[in-house]
Design a protein around this motif. Structure first.
Motif, PDB file in Angstrom:
ATOM      1  N   GLY A 156       0.296  -1.177  -0.032  1.00 32.79           N
ATOM      2  CA  GLY A 156      -0.162  -0.190  -0.073  1.00 32.79           C
ATOM      3  C   GLY A 156       0.594   1.263  -0.173  1.00 32.79           C
ATOM      4  N   LYS A 157       1.659   1.399  -0.587  1.00 34.46           N
ATOM      5  CA  LYS A 157       3.032   2.524  -0.409  1.00 34.46           C
ATOM      6  C   LYS A 157       2.448   3.337  -1.481  1.00 34.46           C
ATOM      7  N   ASN A 158       2.403   4.525  -0.919  1.00 31.69           N
ATOM      8  CA  ASN A 158       1.660   5.991  -1.554  1.00 31.69           C
ATOM      9  C   ASN A 158       2.126   6.337  -3.063  1.00 31.69           C
ATOM     10  N   ILE A 159       2.407   5.505  -4.313  1.00 32.74           N
ATOM     11  CA  ILE A 159       2.586   5.617  -5.811  1.00 32.74           C
ATOM     12  C   ILE A 159       1.694   6.175  -5.955  1.00 32.74           C
ATOM     13  N   LYS A 160       1.720   6.698  -6.948  1.00 32.13           N
ATOM     14  CA  LYS A 160       0.333   7.244  -8.550  1.00 32.13           C
ATOM     15  C   LYS A 160       1.445   6.642  -9.827  1.00 32.13           C
ATOM     16  N   ILE A 161       1.102   6.317 -10.159  1.00 27.79           N
ATOM     17  CA  ILE A 161       1.385   5.602 -12.139  1.00 27.79           C
ATOM     18  C   ILE A 161       0.621   6.346 -12.449  1.00 27.79           C
ATOM     19  N   LEU A 179     -32.212   6.747 -23.975  1.00 30.01           N
ATOM     20  CA  LEU A 179     -30.726   6.065 -24.007  1.00 30.01           C
ATOM     21  C   LEU A 179     -29.940   6.373 -22.648  1.00 30.01           C
ATOM     22  N   LEU A 180     -29.846   5.249 -21.252  1.00 29.14           N
ATOM     23  CA  LEU A 180     -29.148   5.913 -20.220  1.00 29.14           C
ATOM     24  C   LEU A 180     -27.666   5.235 -20.672  1.00 29.14           C
ATOM     25  N   HIS A 181     -26.632   6.405 -20.238  1.00 34.58           N
ATOM     26  CA  HIS A 181     -24.779   6.138 -20.426  1.00 34.58           C
ATOM     27  C   HIS A 181     -24.591   6.653 -19.032  1.00 34.58           C
ATOM     28  N   ALA A 182     -23.811   5.490 -18.414  1.00 38.79           N
ATOM     29  CA  ALA A 182     -23.140   5.814 -17.592  1.00 38.79           C
ATOM     30  C   ALA A 182     -22.413   6.142 -17.357  1.00 38.79           C
ATOM     31  N   HIS A 183     -21.109   6.693 -17.214  1.00 42.21           N
ATOM     32  CA  HIS A 183     -19.807   7.364 -17.248  1.00 42.21           C
ATOM     33  C   HIS A 183     -18.715   7.019 -16.103  1.00 42.21           C
ATOM     34  N   LEU A 184     -17.970   5.623 -15.608  1.00 39.74           N
ATOM     35  CA  LEU A 184     -17.090   5.441 -15.030  1.00 39.74           C
ATOM     36  C   LEU A 184     -15.862   5.791 -15.207  1.00 39.74           C
ATOM     37  N   VAL A 185     -15.099   6.526 -13.545  1.00 35.09           N
ATOM     38  CA  VAL A 185     -13.979   6.942 -13.801  1.00 35.09           C
ATOM     39  C   VAL A 185     -12.957   5.494 -13.673  1.00 35.09           C
ATOM     40  N   TYR A 186     -13.478   5.580 -12.252  1.00 35.05           N
ATOM     41  CA  TYR A 186     -12.716   4.325 -11.209  1.00 35.05           C
ATOM     42  C   TYR A 186     -12.995   2.891 -11.355  1.00 35.05           C
ATOM     43  N   VAL A 187     -12.202   2.115 -11.536  1.00 36.57           N
ATOM     44  CA  VAL A 187     -12.444   0.507 -12.248  1.00 36.57           C
ATOM     45  C   VAL A 187     -11.758  -0.360 -11.630  1.00 36.57           C
ATOM     46  N   ASP A 188     -11.380  -0.049  -9.724  1.00 38.66           N
ATOM     47  CA  ASP A 188     -11.061  -0.564  -9.200  1.00 38.66           C
ATOM     48  C   ASP A 188     -11.993  -1.175  -8.480  1.00 38.66           C
ATOM     49  N   ALA A 197      -6.987  -5.092 -16.404  1.00 41.03           N
ATOM     50  CA  ALA A 197      -7.024  -6.907 -15.626  1.00 41.03           C
ATOM     51  C   ALA A 197      -6.064  -6.743 -15.260  1.00 41.03           C
ATOM     52  N   VAL A 198      -4.777  -6.376 -15.364  1.00 41.37           N
ATOM     53  CA  VAL A 198      -3.335  -6.569 -14.604  1.00 41.37           C
ATOM     54  C   VAL A 198      -3.854  -5.616 -13.182  1.00 41.37           C
ATOM     55  N   LEU A 199      -4.371  -5.275 -13.162  1.00 44.68           N
ATOM     56  CA  LEU A 199      -3.864  -3.645 -11.991  1.00 44.68           C
ATOM     57  C   LEU A 199      -5.308  -4.533 -11.005  1.00 44.68           C
ATOM     58  N   GLN A 200      -6.492  -5.206 -11.298  1.00 44.02           N
ATOM     59  CA  GLN A 200      -7.968  -5.254 -11.071  1.00 44.02           C
ATOM     60  C   GLN A 200      -7.488  -6.291 -10.277  1.00 44.02           C
ATOM     61  N   SER A 201      -6.186  -7.312 -10.550  1.00 47.96           N
ATOM     62  CA  SER A 201      -6.228  -8.459  -9.472  1.00 47.96           C
ATOM     63  C   SER A 201      -5.167  -7.994  -8.923  1.00 47.96           C
ATOM     64  N   PHE A 202      -4.389  -6.531  -8.272  1.00 47.49           N
ATOM     65  CA  PHE A 202      -3.710  -5.793  -7.552  1.00 47.49           C
ATOM     66  C   PHE A 202      -4.520  -5.734  -6.090  1.00 47.49           C
ATOM     67  N   GLN A 203      -5.818  -5.649  -6.138  1.00 44.25           N
ATOM     68  CA  GLN A 203      -7.143  -5.621  -5.249  1.00 44.25           C
ATOM     69  C   GLN A 203      -6.800  -3.938  -4.549  1.00 44.25           C
ATOM     70  N   HIS A 204      -5.607  -3.023  -3.984  1.00 42.88           N
ATOM     71  CA  HIS A 204      -5.611  -2.395  -3.387  1.00 42.88           C
ATOM     72  C   HIS A 204      -4.815  -0.921  -3.838  1.00 42.88           C
ATOM     73  N   VAL A 205      -5.034  -1.479  -5.393  1.00 40.50           N
ATOM     74  CA  VAL A 205      -4.867   0.160  -5.964  1.00 40.50           C
ATOM     75  C   VAL A 205      -5.440   0.342  -6.442  1.00 40.50           C
ATOM     76  N   ARG A 206      -5.788   1.761  -6.322  1.00 37.10           N
ATOM     77  CA  ARG A 206      -6.913   2.298  -7.308  1.00 37.10           C
ATOM     78  C   ARG A 206      -6.652   2.344  -8.811  1.00 37.10           C
ATOM     79  N   ILE A 207      -8.028   2.569  -9.841  1.00 41.28           N
ATOM     80  CA  ILE A 207      -7.529   2.217 -11.093  1.00 41.28           C
ATOM     81  C   ILE A 207      -8.718   3.370 -11.678  1.00 41.28           C
ATOM     82  N   ALA A 208      -7.868   4.586 -12.531  1.00 35.19           N
ATOM     83  CA  ALA A 208      -8.653   5.475 -12.423  1.00 35.19           C
ATOM     84  C   ALA A 208      -8.594   5.581 -14.171  1.00 35.19           C
TER      85      ALA A 208
END
Lengths: 269, 309
Positions: free
Chosen positions: B94-99, B214-223, B122-133
Motif C-alpha cells: 500500500g505504498k503511496n505511489i501514483k502511476i 438511452l442511459l449512459h453511465a460514465h465510470l472513471v474508477y474501475v478498481d 486486468a492486471v491492476l484489478q487483480s492487485f485489489q488495493h490499487v485505485r484504477i482511474a
C-alpha cells in the motif's frame, strides 16, 4: 528470552557485544531450522554478522533504513531484530506457523522491516529511493541494502546501480553477502557474477572488500564516503558457525531434528 | 482546444507541486524533453532512465519517507514490465505511489504491438488495493490527478497519447469517483451503456445523443472496491448493461461487473482477442479490432431492441 538490548544501550556498547549477540542470534536461527517448516539456514548464518553490525552502528529506523534484500534469509533478520530489542517476540517460537507474522520471507507488518522482500532485487531500489528521500529532506539519513551475490543475477540490481550513479545518490550503501551459493548450488556452476569490484567501480561506487564475519572490519567498512555510494563486498561462509554445514551449498534450506539443533547450538563458539 | 490526457497530467501535477512540496515527478525516459514539471521544480523531477521496475521500488522508498511520487511511463511498461514491483509495493504494502500510464489501450497507433496495452486493467484489478482511474478528457484527468495527490492510496491512472477531448460536464465540486450520467431516465432503463476511458466515452456519448432515451453511465474508477460500490447503484437503474472499454474482454470491467451483478445481463464492447499488428492512427487501429461506433450501434440494437440504430 528477554531482549539482549534495550533502548538505553549505547551504540559503542553494542558493537563491543556483537559476539555475544551473534551467538544468541545463531541459536535462534538454528531453532527456526528445527521448527516445523525449517528455514533458509545457510544464507541466514552467512549474513547474520553483517546485519547485527549494521543495526548496531545505524539502528533500525529513521533517518536510516536497513533493508534485507536477500529476503530468503528472513530468519537472520528476525533474529537480529529480536536480539536488538526491536521485535519483542521470540521469532523461533512461531516461525512459519499458521497465524504467525514470522513468514519465511520478511514481513513488512513487523517492526524494523520497512519492505517485504524475498522476490530478489527489490530491496536495493527501495533503499535507493529511501536514500534519495533523505537527501531531499536533508536528514543525513542513509539507505542501506543488504543483498546477496546470487541476487546479483537479477537485472533490478543493475538498473538501480545505474540510477544511483546517474542521480548521484551518495548516501546509499549496498552490502553484498558474498557466500558463493544459491538455491540450486554454487554460483560458479550456475551463473557466475565475475569482476564485482570492477563492476561496481564502473557504476561509480566506492568499493570495499572484507571478511563478512569480522565485526571490526564490517564496522569500519560501512562508514559511507561523502561523495559516492558505497558497495561493500563481504566474503562470507554459508552456514557460518555450524561446522557441520559450513561452506556446504546444500545447506541453503534445512529442516533439522531437535536433537541436531541442540548439538549445533552447543557447538557455537 | 483541450490538452491530451498525458499533457493534462503534466500540467496539473506541475501546478499541484507549487503548493505541495511532497510531490515528486518520476519519468522512465518517456516524458519528453522540456518537461513542464522539470522546468518548474527541477529538484523534484527525476528521469530515472529506462528502468521501470526499479523506478517503482524507488518510489516506494520515497513514499515511505513521506513523499508522494508520481511515476510515469507507457501503460505496457508500467502494468506489465513493472507488474511485480506494483504488486509488492502498491498492491500488498500500500505504498503511496501514483502511476500515470500513458499510451493506454492502442493509443500508440502505428507504434505497434509492443506499445499497446489492452491488458492493464486486468492486471491492476487483480492487485485489489490499487485505485484504477481511466479519465476522459482534460478536465477529468486534472480532477483525477488532484484526487490522487490528495489520497493516501496507491493509484494507477490510465492515460492515452495525443488525442484531446473535452470532458463530460460534471457538477461543480463533485468527485470523479461518482458515476456521471447522460441521457435517458435513471430508473428502469432498458439498456444502460457504461463507458470507461476516452474512446469509449466518446462513442457512448455519441450514441446517447442519437438516442435520447438511452442511459449512459460514465465510470472513471474501475478498481475492485469502486466497482463494488458502483454495482449497488447500477443494479437500481437497469437489468441490462453494455460496458464499453478499450481493453480485452478478459479481465476487463465488464467481466468484473458481471461477477458483481449476477442477476443482470452484462455485455462488453471491447477490443476482442486479436493482436493489433497493423499500423494506422489510434482510431484506425481500434477499427481493425472491431471497436467503435458502428459496431457499438449494432451491438446495442441487438441487445436493447429499439434502443440501438
Amino acid at each position: 528470552m528477554d531482549a539482549l538490548i534495550t533502548a538505553g544501550d549505547r551504540r559503542e556498547d553494542l558493537t563491543a557485544r556483537l559476539p555475544e549477540l551473534a551467538r544468541e542470534a545463531r541459536r535462534l536461527i538454528i531453532d527456526m531450522a528445527a521448527g516445523p517448516t525449517g528455514c533458509h539456514i545457510g544464507g541466514s548464518l552467512s549474513v547474520i554478522d553483517l546485519l547485527l553490525a549494521v543495526f548496531a552502528k545505524f539502528g533500525s529506523g529513521p533517518p536510516h533504513a536497513v533493508v534485507l534484500s536477500k529476503g530468503h534469509s528472513a530468519a537472520a533478520l528476525y533474529a537480529a531484530l529480536h536480539v536488538h530489542g526491536v521485535i519483542a517476540e521470540n521469532p523461533a517460537e512461531t516461525y512459519g506457523r499458521s497465524g504467525s507474522l514470522f513468514t519465511g520471507h520478511p514481513n513488512h507488518k513487523l517492526p524494523g522491516i520497512p519492505f517485504a522482500t524475498g522476490s530478489l532485487g527489490h530491496g536495493i531500489p527501495y533503499a535507493a529511493g529511501w536514500a534519495l528521500a533523505q537527501r531531499l529532506k536533508g536528514t543525513g539519513g542513509l539507505g542501506i541494502a543488504v543483498g546477496g551475490d546470487g541476487e546479483l543475477q537479477e537485472g533490478l540490481v543493475w538498473e538501480t546501480a545505474q540510477i544511483v550513479q546517474a542521480k548521484g545518490i551518495a548516501n546509499f550503501i549496498y552490502i553484498v553477502d558474498v557466500n558463493g551459493g544459491q538455491n540450486d548450488g554454487l554460483l560458479e556452476e550456475i551463473s557466475p557474477v565475475p569482476r564485482l569490484r570492477e563492476r561496481f567501480e564502473a557504476f561509480g561506487f566506492h568499493v570495499r572488500e572484507l571478511d563478512g564475519h569480522d565485526y571490526g572490519e564490517i564496522l569500519h567498512a560501512v562508514e559511507p564516503p561523502p561523495d559516492r555510494p558505497l558497495a561493500v563486498l563481504a566474503r562470507t561462509v554459508k552456514g557460518k558457525g555450524v561446522r557441520a554445514i559450513e561452506g556446504n551449498p546444500d545447506a541453503h534450506y534445512a529442516k533439522i531434528p531437535e536433537k541436531t539443533a541442540e548439538k549445533w547450538k552447543r557447538s557455537l563458539s | 482546444m483541450s490538452l491530451s490526457s498525458r499533457e493534462a497530467y503534466k500540467a496539473e501535477l506541475t501546478e499541484l507541486a507549487r503548493n505541495d512540496g511532497r510531490i515528486i515527478c518520476m519519468e522512465a525516459d518517456l516524458g519528453g524533453k522540456n518537461h513542464v514539471f522539470q522546468a518548474d521544480h527541477p529538484d523534484r523531477f527525476f528521469n530515472i532512465g529506462i528502468a521501470e521496475a526499479a523506478g517503482i521500488d524507488m518510489a516506494a522508498g520515497l513514499a515511505e519517507a513521506g513523499f508522494v511520487p508520481f511515476f510515469s511511463t507507457f501503460a505496457s511498461f508500467a502494468a506489465l514490465r513493472a507488474a511485480e514491483s506494483i504488486k509488492l509495493a502498491m498492491g500488498y504494502m500500500g505504498k503511496n505511489i501514483k502511476i500515470a500510464a500513458a499510451y493506454g489501450g492502442v493509443s500508440g497507433g502505428w507504434f505497434g504491438t509492443t506499445h499497446h496495452c489492452l491488458e492493464d486493467i486486468a492486471v491492476l484489478q487483480s492487485f485489489q488495493h490499487v485505485r484504477i482511474a481511466c479519465p476522459h478528457g482534460e478536465e477529468e484527468t486534472r480532477r483525477v490527478i488532484r484526487e490522487a495527490a490528495a489520497s493516501p492510496e496507491p493509484y494507477y491512472i490510465r492515460l492515452a497519447r495525443n488525442d484531446g477531448f473535452r470532458s463530460l460536464e460534471r457538477p461543480t465540486g463533485s468527485s470523479a469517483r461518482e458515476i456521471l450520467y447522460q441521457g435517458g431516465k435513471r430508473e428502469g432503463a432498458q439498456l444502460c451503456l457504461i463507458s470507461v476511458g476516452e474512446q469509449a466515452t466518446e462513442i457512448c456519448a455519441r450514441l446517447a445523443e442519437e438516442n435520447p432515451d438511452l442511459l449512459h453511465a460514465h465510470l472513471v474508477y474501475v478498481d475492485s472496491p469502486s466497482l463494488k460500490r458502483y454495482a449497488e447503484e447500477l443494479r437500481t437503474l437497469s437489468g441490462t448493461f453494455l460496458v464499453v472499454e478499450e481493453h480485452r474482454g478478459t479481465g476487463g470491467t465488464a467481466s468484473y461487473l458481471s461477477l458483481l451483478l449476477p442477476e443482470c445481463r452484462v455485455y462488453s464492447h471491447d477490443c476482442g482477442e486479436e493482436w493489433p499488428v497493423y499500423g494506422g492512427t489510434h482510431a484506425e487501429v481500434l477499427e481493425q479490432l472491431g471497436f467503435g461506433l458502428p459496431g457499438l450501434r449494432r451491438q446495442a440494437a441487438a441487445i436493447g431492441g429499439h434502443h440501438g440504430i
